[in-house]
Design a protein around this motif. Structure first.
Motif, short mmCIF file in Angstrom:
data_model
loop_
_atom_site.label_atom_id
_atom_site.label_comp_id
_atom_site.label_asym_id
_atom_site.label_seq_id
_atom_site.Cartn_x
_atom_site.Cartn_y
_atom_site.Cartn_z
N ALA A 40 0.84 -1.21 0.00
CA ALA A 40 0.00 0.00 0.00
C ALA A 40 0.87 1.26 0.00
O ALA A 40 0.63 2.20 -0.76
N LEU A 41 1.92 1.26 0.84
CA LEU A 41 2.81 2.42 0.90
C LEU A 41 3.51 2.63 -0.45
O LEU A 41 3.68 3.76 -0.91
N LEU A 42 3.90 1.53 -1.07
CA LEU A 42 4.55 1.60 -2.37
C LEU A 42 3.61 2.24 -3.40
O LEU A 42 4.02 3.11 -4.17
N MET A 43 2.34 1.82 -3.37
CA MET A 43 1.38 2.38 -4.32
C MET A 43 1.14 3.87 -4.08
O MET A 43 1.02 4.65 -5.02
N VAL A 44 1.12 4.26 -2.79
CA VAL A 44 0.93 5.69 -2.48
C VAL A 44 2.13 6.48 -3.01
O VAL A 44 1.96 7.54 -3.63
N LEU A 45 3.33 5.96 -2.80
CA LEU A 45 4.53 6.68 -3.24
C LEU A 45 4.60 6.83 -4.76
O LEU A 45 4.93 7.89 -5.26
N VAL A 46 4.28 5.75 -5.50
CA VAL A 46 4.42 5.87 -6.95
C VAL A 46 3.27 6.70 -7.55
O VAL A 46 3.46 7.35 -8.58
N SER A 47 2.12 6.69 -6.89
CA SER A 47 0.99 7.45 -7.46
C SER A 47 1.08 8.92 -7.15
O SER A 47 0.49 9.74 -7.84
N SER A 48 1.81 9.28 -6.06
CA SER A 48 1.88 10.71 -5.71
C SER A 48 2.61 11.47 -6.81
O SER A 48 2.41 12.65 -7.01
N ARG A 49 3.47 10.75 -7.57
CA ARG A 49 4.14 11.36 -8.71
C ARG A 49 3.14 11.72 -9.78
O ARG A 49 3.26 12.73 -10.45
N LYS A 50 2.16 10.84 -9.92
CA LYS A 50 1.17 10.99 -10.97
C LYS A 50 0.41 12.30 -10.81
O LYS A 50 0.16 13.00 -11.78
N SER A 51 0.06 12.62 -9.55
CA SER A 51 -0.77 13.80 -9.32
C SER A 51 0.01 15.07 -9.55
O SER A 51 -0.48 16.02 -10.14
N SER A 52 1.26 15.10 -9.08
CA SER A 52 1.97 16.37 -9.08
C SER A 52 2.71 16.63 -10.38
O SER A 52 3.44 17.60 -10.50
N GLY A 53 2.55 15.69 -11.31
CA GLY A 53 3.14 15.94 -12.63
C GLY A 53 4.64 16.12 -12.58
O GLY A 53 5.36 15.26 -12.11
N ARG A 54 5.12 17.29 -13.04
CA ARG A 54 6.56 17.49 -13.18
C ARG A 54 7.26 17.58 -11.82
O ARG A 54 8.28 16.98 -11.60
N SER A 55 6.67 18.37 -10.90
CA SER A 55 7.39 18.63 -9.65
C SER A 55 7.18 17.48 -8.67
O SER A 55 6.55 17.63 -7.64
N ALA A 56 7.70 16.31 -9.02
CA ALA A 56 7.54 15.16 -8.14
C ALA A 56 8.49 15.27 -6.97
O ALA A 56 9.60 15.76 -7.11
N GLU A 57 8.03 14.81 -5.78
CA GLU A 57 8.91 14.90 -4.62
C GLU A 57 10.13 14.02 -4.86
O GLU A 57 9.98 12.86 -5.22
N PRO A 58 11.31 14.55 -4.62
CA PRO A 58 12.53 13.79 -4.89
C PRO A 58 12.73 12.66 -3.87
O PRO A 58 13.50 11.74 -4.12
N THR A 59 12.05 12.72 -2.71
CA THR A 59 12.28 11.72 -1.67
C THR A 59 11.83 10.34 -2.10
O THR A 59 12.33 9.35 -1.61
N SER A 60 10.84 10.28 -3.00
CA SER A 60 10.20 8.99 -3.20
C SER A 60 11.17 7.90 -3.61
O SER A 60 11.04 6.77 -3.20
N SER A 61 12.20 8.22 -4.42
CA SER A 61 13.05 7.13 -4.89
C SER A 61 13.83 6.47 -3.76
O SER A 61 13.99 5.25 -3.75
N SER A 62 14.27 7.26 -2.78
CA SER A 62 14.99 6.63 -1.67
C SER A 62 14.04 5.81 -0.80
O SER A 62 14.37 4.70 -0.37
N LEU A 63 12.84 6.35 -0.56
CA LEU A 63 11.85 5.60 0.25
C LEU A 63 11.42 4.32 -0.46
O LEU A 63 11.23 3.29 0.19
#
Length: 563
Positions: free
Chosen positions: A162-185
């Motif tokens: 579930a956490l993985l899905m939240v992290l990868v989908s949060s990129r989807k919403s914010s388009g270009r300015s994706a949070e850089p933290t997600s890849s390490s998490l």
């Protein structure tokens, strides 16, 4: 308007179901789903932290341990440490009893289960689903009520997915300015999930591919791209290092003093010694499970079991609707591909640029397909898939007309697995714990022999007996045949000489007749209701006669001395 009203009802319904989840955990829930809910965490921790008599399963004992100890320590370990501290501080005199031993780890998992609800709430708008409808489907599913409130590694797997899905989908919403933290998490969660259950890779595959396709799609700059992947790999390696170190210390009990005392050995020697004893649990797990002979010991199933039986058993009509929708989409895609002939952007382009549903179906079916490659297929292996399934089912105009069926199905599932299935065993252990610790038996030392037959493995920790105590003996006869059973009972009865010895036989009502044939008599019996044993099911004609309570019960029989 009507929309607002419906949302209000859904919110109220969700709150009710959430309260039921917490309340039923505290009651406690009597059903016993599978020995793994005890023997892969609470039982082991009760032995290590509370020093109770327990049964250590082979995964934790052998020279090649197959289960990481990090998650058991972080969950059951922490809750047991808390109740132990409370008792030592005299905050409560008997903090440690069968109730707290059962409920405290479960309560922690139940609290964690709301990570699922949070994920659904966050993800629904991104995947075109109605958030409150999805939350009601989630909270009303018996899988959430029964499986996600138990101490399974599969439960943790579902939460990490579930956490993985939240992290990868949060990129989807914010388009270009994706949070850089997600890849390490993402690196941390993927590795932690892999150490918890190596099958996690099947669940992580689609989210990670989706994440990679979004990165490649959004950033033309090769430097940021490499940067993201490097972060992922570095964090994954660091997490693996933490798990391996913890497991190595736990399983080899390498004490640093021993290492240093060998005539002032250098740090290099210490590292070499540690390296020789290094424990990498997932690899041991995989090398064990990839051997078909070993898997067969745990039961082998046809490859289609997950698709045809387990999916329906856990999710009912939702699983069937997903399969139907999946076939429709496949047909549509085959047509499109024939028309397009790959002239546009190939498959990744098709995936990223199509609306939410097809990808959700992939999130559901890709892990299902990977898990289907293994011959050992248990329903609980699929519980992480509840997240993509409720998101898919809560998109407008799906599952609406099946409301009644969904409610009935989950009522039945909750009753069957939450109450009936092996449901007498835990109340029976509670009863025996009170008996063993009763004031009468503490003033005169008594000796107890507990013989379990035709039940699941009894978690010894719930009897709350210290390792130093020798006055309780547990014999687990499992599904032994009549001959073996009678032999053991008669042998015990003939050695039955001491005046303060008690022999109890715990056996389901459906198999009780076999014990009567052994030619021993009982001085009293306790019937614990309800208890349904799928291995020795009650006969339907007997159920309709007046004898149904004993057929759906578990007996505690005390052997008579002068037999």
């Amino acid at each position: 308007g009507r929309e607002g009203g419906a949302a209000m009802v859904a919110r109220a319904l969700w709150a009710l179901l959430a309260a039921l989840r917490a309340g039923w955990c505290l009651l406690p829930q009597s059903g016993y789903l599978h020995p793994d809910e005890f023997f892969q965490a609470p039982e082991v921790m009760a032995g290590d932290i509370l020093n109770l008599q327990v049964y250590y399963p082979w995964e934790f004992l052998s020279n090649s341990p197959c289960r990481t100890v990090v998650f058991p320590l972080m969950t059951s370990g922490v809750t047991y440490w808390v109740i132990k501290s409370l008792q030592q501080l005299d905050i409560c005199s008997s903090c440690i009893n069968s109730y707290t031993l059962l409920v405290s780890p479960r309560l922690l998992f139940t609290i964690f289960s709301f990570i699922l609800d949070y994920s659904v709430y966050r993800l629904a708008p991104l995947w075109g689903a109605d958030p409150w409808k999805a939350l009601v489907l989630l909270a009303g599913s018996y899988v959430t009520l029964v499986f996600y409130t138990r101490t399974f590694t599969n439960t943790l797997e579902g939460l990490l997915f579930a956490l993985l899905m939240v992290l990868v989908s949060s990129r989807k919403s914010s388009g270009r300015s994706a949070e850089p933290t997600s890849s390490s998490l993402l690196g941390v969660i993927t590795t932690a999930g892999f150490f918890n259950r190596p099958t996690f890779l099947a669940f992580a595959l689609m989210p990670l591919l989706y994440w990679a396709s979004l990165i490649v799609d959004s950033q033309k700059n090769i430097k940021t791209l490499i940067n993201d992947f490097l972060k992922f790999i570095l964090c994954a390696c660091f997490t693996a290092f933490v798990f391996i170190t913890a497991d190595t210390f736990y399983f080899t009990s390498v004490s640093l003093d021993n290492l240093y005392s060998t005539n002032k050995s250098s740090l290099i020697d210490v590292i070499v010694q540690l390296h020789d004893k290094m424990v990498v649990t997932p690899f041991n797990f995989l090398s064990y499970n990839l051997n078909p002979h070993n898997l067969a010991l745990h039961g082998s199933h046809p490859r289609v079991t997950h698709f045809t039986v387990n999916g329906v058993m856990l999710f009912g009509i939702l699983h069937i609707l997903a399969i139907v929708a999946g076939f429709k989409m496949l047909k549509k895609y085959v047509h499109q591909l024939m028309l397009v002939r790959w002239c546009c952007r190939g498959l990744p382009g098709l995936l990223v640029h199509s609306e939410g549903s097809p990808i959700l179906l992939l999130f559901y079916f890709v892990p299902l397909a990977f898990l289907s490659l293994f011959s050992h297929q248990e329903p609980r292996f699929l519980i992480p898939l509840i997240l993509p399934l409720v998101l898919f089912s809560a998109s407008p105009s799906r599952a609406e007309r099946w409301k009644l069926l969904i409610v009935l199905f989950n009522l039945l599932g909750a009753l069957l697995f939450g109450c009936l299935h092996q449901g007498g065993l835990i109340p029976c252990l509670f009863h025996l714990e009170q008996l063993i610790h009763s004031p009468a038996s503490s003033s005169h030392p008594q000796h107890y022999t507990l013989l379990f037959a035709h039940t699941y493995m009894p978690p010894r920790s719930l009897l709350n007996i210290k390792k130093t105590d020798v006055h309780v003996e547990v014999i687990d006869m499992a599904g032994a045949g009549e001959e073996t059973l009678c032999q053991t009972v008669e042998q015990r009865a003939s050695n039955f000489t001491c005046s303060n010895c008690h022999i109890f036989i715990i056996i389901p009502g459906t198999v009780r007749a076999t014990i009567t044939k052994c030619g021993v008599s009982f001085k009293n019996e306790t019937l614990i209701f309800p208890h349904l044993s799928m291995e020795d099911p009650p006969q339907i004609p007997v159920l309709s006669s007046g004898n149904w309570r004993s057929q759906l019960g578990l007996y505690i029989l005390e052997l008579n001395r002068d037999h």
